[in-house]
Every structure is written in C-alpha cells, then in structure tokens.
Motif scaffolding. Structure first.
Motif, short mmCIF file in Angstrom:
data_model
loop_
_atom_site.label_atom_id
_atom_site.label_comp_id
_atom_site.label_asym_id
_atom_site.label_seq_id
_atom_site.Cartn_x
_atom_site.Cartn_y
_atom_site.Cartn_z
N ALA A 273 32.98 18.25 22.41
CA ALA A 273 32.71 19.30 21.17
C ALA A 273 33.79 20.17 20.63
O ALA A 273 34.36 20.64 21.77
CB ALA A 273 31.28 19.12 20.62
N GLY A 274 34.85 19.96 19.51
CA GLY A 274 35.37 20.99 19.73
C GLY A 274 35.11 22.21 18.72
O GLY A 274 36.08 23.71 18.58
N THR A 275 34.30 22.52 17.78
CA THR A 275 33.24 23.08 17.56
C THR A 275 31.89 23.66 18.23
O THR A 275 31.02 22.56 18.33
CB THR A 275 33.34 23.11 15.70
OG1 THR A 275 32.92 21.64 15.31
CG2 THR A 275 34.68 22.22 15.28
N GLN A 276 31.57 24.45 17.48
CA GLN A 276 29.77 24.57 17.61
C GLN A 276 29.18 23.99 17.13
O GLN A 276 27.91 23.17 17.22
CB GLN A 276 29.43 26.34 17.15
CG GLN A 276 29.90 27.13 18.78
CD GLN A 276 29.34 28.10 19.36
OE1 GLN A 276 28.41 29.00 18.28
NE2 GLN A 276 29.40 29.36 19.88
N ALA A 277 29.88 23.55 15.32
CA ALA A 277 28.47 22.67 15.65
C ALA A 277 28.45 21.24 15.67
O ALA A 277 27.44 20.86 15.60
CB ALA A 277 29.11 23.04 13.76
N VAL A 278 29.79 20.69 16.16
CA VAL A 278 29.78 19.83 16.33
C VAL A 278 28.83 19.83 17.61
O VAL A 278 27.53 18.51 18.02
CB VAL A 278 31.21 19.28 16.57
CG1 VAL A 278 31.35 17.71 17.22
CG2 VAL A 278 32.16 19.30 15.40
N PHE A 279 29.19 21.08 18.60
CA PHE A 279 28.28 21.02 20.28
C PHE A 279 26.89 20.63 19.62
O PHE A 279 25.65 19.87 19.96
CB PHE A 279 28.75 21.92 20.73
CG PHE A 279 27.80 22.14 21.74
CD1 PHE A 279 27.74 22.09 23.08
CD2 PHE A 279 26.70 23.75 21.85
CE1 PHE A 279 26.94 21.72 23.98
CE2 PHE A 279 26.16 23.95 23.30
CZ PHE A 279 25.98 22.91 24.01
#
Length: 393
Positions: free
Chosen positions: A90-96
């Motif tokens: 994940a490149g962003t916390q939302a994707v994580f």
C-alpha cells in the motif's frame, strides 16, 4: 476408504493460514514504523481486523447451509491472496486499511472453513486428528516466523511474494460434502443444537485465543520495547512459542486418545499461567523468550479440542455441523479482541501489565476443562454414533 488426500489438503490449508498470519504479525513493528502507528492506533487496526474476520465467519455460517466447506475454503484463500499484497504494498493509509479489511474477511472465511474440513476429516477417520491438523497451522506459522527472521533486512514489500501460497492451496483436493444439505431454515433450530455446553467449550477457546493473540500481536513489541531485544530478533517472541506448540500439537492426537481431554487441558492451563508469569517478570529478553516458549506448550491443544468438542456436541448431519463450527468460530474473535486489543490498551503504559491480564485469566481453563469430558473424540455421526476408534473420556 479414508480420505487421505483430503486430510493432506486440509493440513496444507491450516499451514497456509498459519504462514500468512504469522508472517504479518511478526512484521507489526515494521507496519507501525512505516505508518507511524502508536500502540493505541495499532490496537484500533487489530480491532478492525478481528471485527471483519467475525463478519467473514458469520457469512461462512450462512453459506454453509447451501455450499460445502471446500468451496468456502477456496474462496477465502483466493481473497487472502489478493489482500496480502494490497496491505503490504500500500502506498497510502487508505489502501493499507482496505488491505487489512480484505485480509480480515478472508481470515474469517478460512478460519471457519479449515475447521469445518478438519472436523469432517476427523469424523471420517473416527479418531482425534484436529490437534495434529492445528499443528500444521503452527508449522506454517514457524515457517512464517523463520521467513521474517531470514528477511528482516529486506523491504517490507518483499512479503507480498507470499501471496502465491494461498493461491496454490486453493487448488488442493478438499473433502466434498457427501450428503445433500437440509433446508437451510432448519439447519440451526434452537431445539436441535445444545448451545449451553457449546458455549462453555467456547469460553475455553476464548481464553486460548486471548493468550495466543496477545503473544502473536504484542510479543515482538514486548521483546523490542520492554526487554530491549535486538530488532532483528523480535520474532523470537513467536518462533519458539510456535515450535513448542507444534511439538505438543503433533503429540496431541495420542495424548488425548490416551489420557482424555480434561487432564491434558488442566495441566496445560497451569503451565501457561506459570509461563506468562515468567514473561511478566522477565528481567532480560532471553528470559522472556523462555516464557513465550513454555506458553506455546501450555496452550497448544485448546483450540483443536474445542472445535472437536463443539462439533461432537452439535451432532446431526454435516451441513448442521458446518454451520455450528462456523458460529463457534466467533469465540475465536472474542478471544482475539481480549488478546490483541485489550492487552495493548491495558499495556499502553507498560506491556508487562498487558501480559498480566491473560496470566490470570488463563487459569479459568482449570474448571472449564470438565466441559470437554464428553467431547474429546471426533464428531459423532449423523446417527449419533461415534466413529470407529473414538475414545470417550
């Protein structure tokens, strides 16, 4: 004919679940560093994981009336194969967070379906098999912890390569349901399922998952933050724990057949309480590792014996047993909440305090063990008879 291929496939599914889960939990310090997560924030993410896994298990219960556990298991493994690289890369916390949610859902499906398969295979063999099948979960976890130790210097994204493991496991020859399931509206009639003894067995499983989740989620951080273990060795909170658990689980089929579930569980509870006392009081990280190792031996057979007992108490046809096993799996996540989340919150000031909570509660297994007296063998057949070779405690 004994379903040897299905037994091997189920063992592989348990191993896959353990490998992926432990590979991720032993990387928790890396995730915390990457996303700058405090212990409270990490507890929140673990809470999300546990709640979504509970949803996955509830869905498994509903689907069990119409589809067999082999289909459920393959679905869960494929979802896991997608979620793992999503959360790792994940490149962003939302994707994580989306990856965490996807993995949690897969976790619930696979948890329920592997135990459905395990109960069905155990029934076909007519003797205790779930301890050794859960031992395969532990073996997978050991491989996962070993991979973390061996790749500690590699980027976190390298863990995404493990997605190939659940994809491979999804192609295994699982045991199909032999009989046509009954009307789903009557699978779980309240009058047909004896929930009171099942709930008592479930209480024991809550205690196990409370201890197990606390060790898996917070053990590496305990070594790193409390007893100053070198960062490259924090997986030692998990690796010896799993090794001791593996030895006891592989011996568990014979131990239970020889001595019965009750004394095995009671001795294990006392050993676990003493082990956690060692962890809480440990002055150095090697002493803490000894405590985690003893803990793995003490609690090793609680979960497999719980599933076996619940399935046997439920009785009935395989569709009903599958649905009961899926619902019973919810106790897993109650224990996960207590272990992963409450241990972190109680230990926000010091994880020694956090580990003191399961140290006391694990002794509840001593009185709860008597509930397993009538459920230590394989699940009964639809006609209510135990399979050949079943030992009644």
């Amino acid at each position: 004919m004994l379903p040897t291929r299905a037994r091997a496939a189920t063992a592989a599914a348990f191993a896959t679940q353990g490998l992926v889960f432990i590979s991720l939990t032993t990387r928790l310090p890396d995730f915390a560093d990457r996303w700058d997560l405090s212990e409270v924030a990490l507890s929140g993410l673990l809470l999300v994981l546990v709640l979504v896994a509970g949803v996955g298990s509830v869905i498994a219960e509903k689907v069990a009336a119409r589809r067999d556990s082999a289909t459920l298991l393959r679905t869960g493994l494929l979802v896991m194969a997608v979620a793992l690289p999503t959360l790792v890369l994940a490149g962003t916390q939302a994707v994580f967070v989306a990856g965490i949610v996807g993995y949690g859902f897969a976790l619930g499906l696979v948890d329920a379906a592997t135990n459905m398969q395990g109960v069905a295979v155990e029934h076909r063999y007519g003797r205790p098999l779930l301890p050794s099948l859960h031992g395969c979960w532990t073996l997978g976890g050991l491989v996962g912890a070993g991979i973390t130790l061996a790749t500690a210097t590699l980027p976190l994204g390298a863990t995404a390569a493990l997605a190939v493991v659940p994809v491979t496991a999804a192609a295994a020859p699982y045991l199909p349901r032999v009989h046509t399931p009954p009307d789903p509206d009557v699978v779980l009639e309240a009058a047909a399922v004896p929930w009171r003894p099942i709930v008592l067995v479930g209480a024991a499983m809550v205690v196990f998952y409370m201890v197990d989740s606390a060790s898996a989620a917070w053990g590496p951080l305990y070594l790193e933050d409390v007893v100053a273990a070198p960062e490259r060795l924090v997986a030692l909170a998990t690796f010896p724990y799993l090794l001791a658990s593996l030895v006891v689980r592989l011996a568990g089929d014979r131990l239970v057949a020889t001595y019965g579930a009750v004394p095995v569980l009671r001795v294990g509870a006392v050993v676990a309480a003493l082990a956690l006392a060692v962890v809480v009081a440990a002055p150095t990280w090697p002493v803490a590792v000894v405590g985690f190792t003893l803990l793995g031996a003490g609690v090793a057979v609680i979960a497999p014996l719980s599933f076996s007992a619940a399935a046997r108490i439920a009785g009935g046809d395989q569709a009903r047993v599958d649905a009961v096993v899926a619902r019973f799996n919810q106790f897993n996540y109650v224990g996960g909440l207590l272990g992963s989340v409450l241990t972190g919150l109680a230990g926000a000031g010091s994880l020694r305090v956090g580990f003191a909570v399961p140290m006391v509660l694990v002794l509840a297994l001593v009185p709860l063990a008597r509930t397993f007296a009538a459920g230590s063998g394989p699940v009964a057949s639809p006609a209510g008879r135990a399979g050949p070779g079943t030992r009644r405690s």
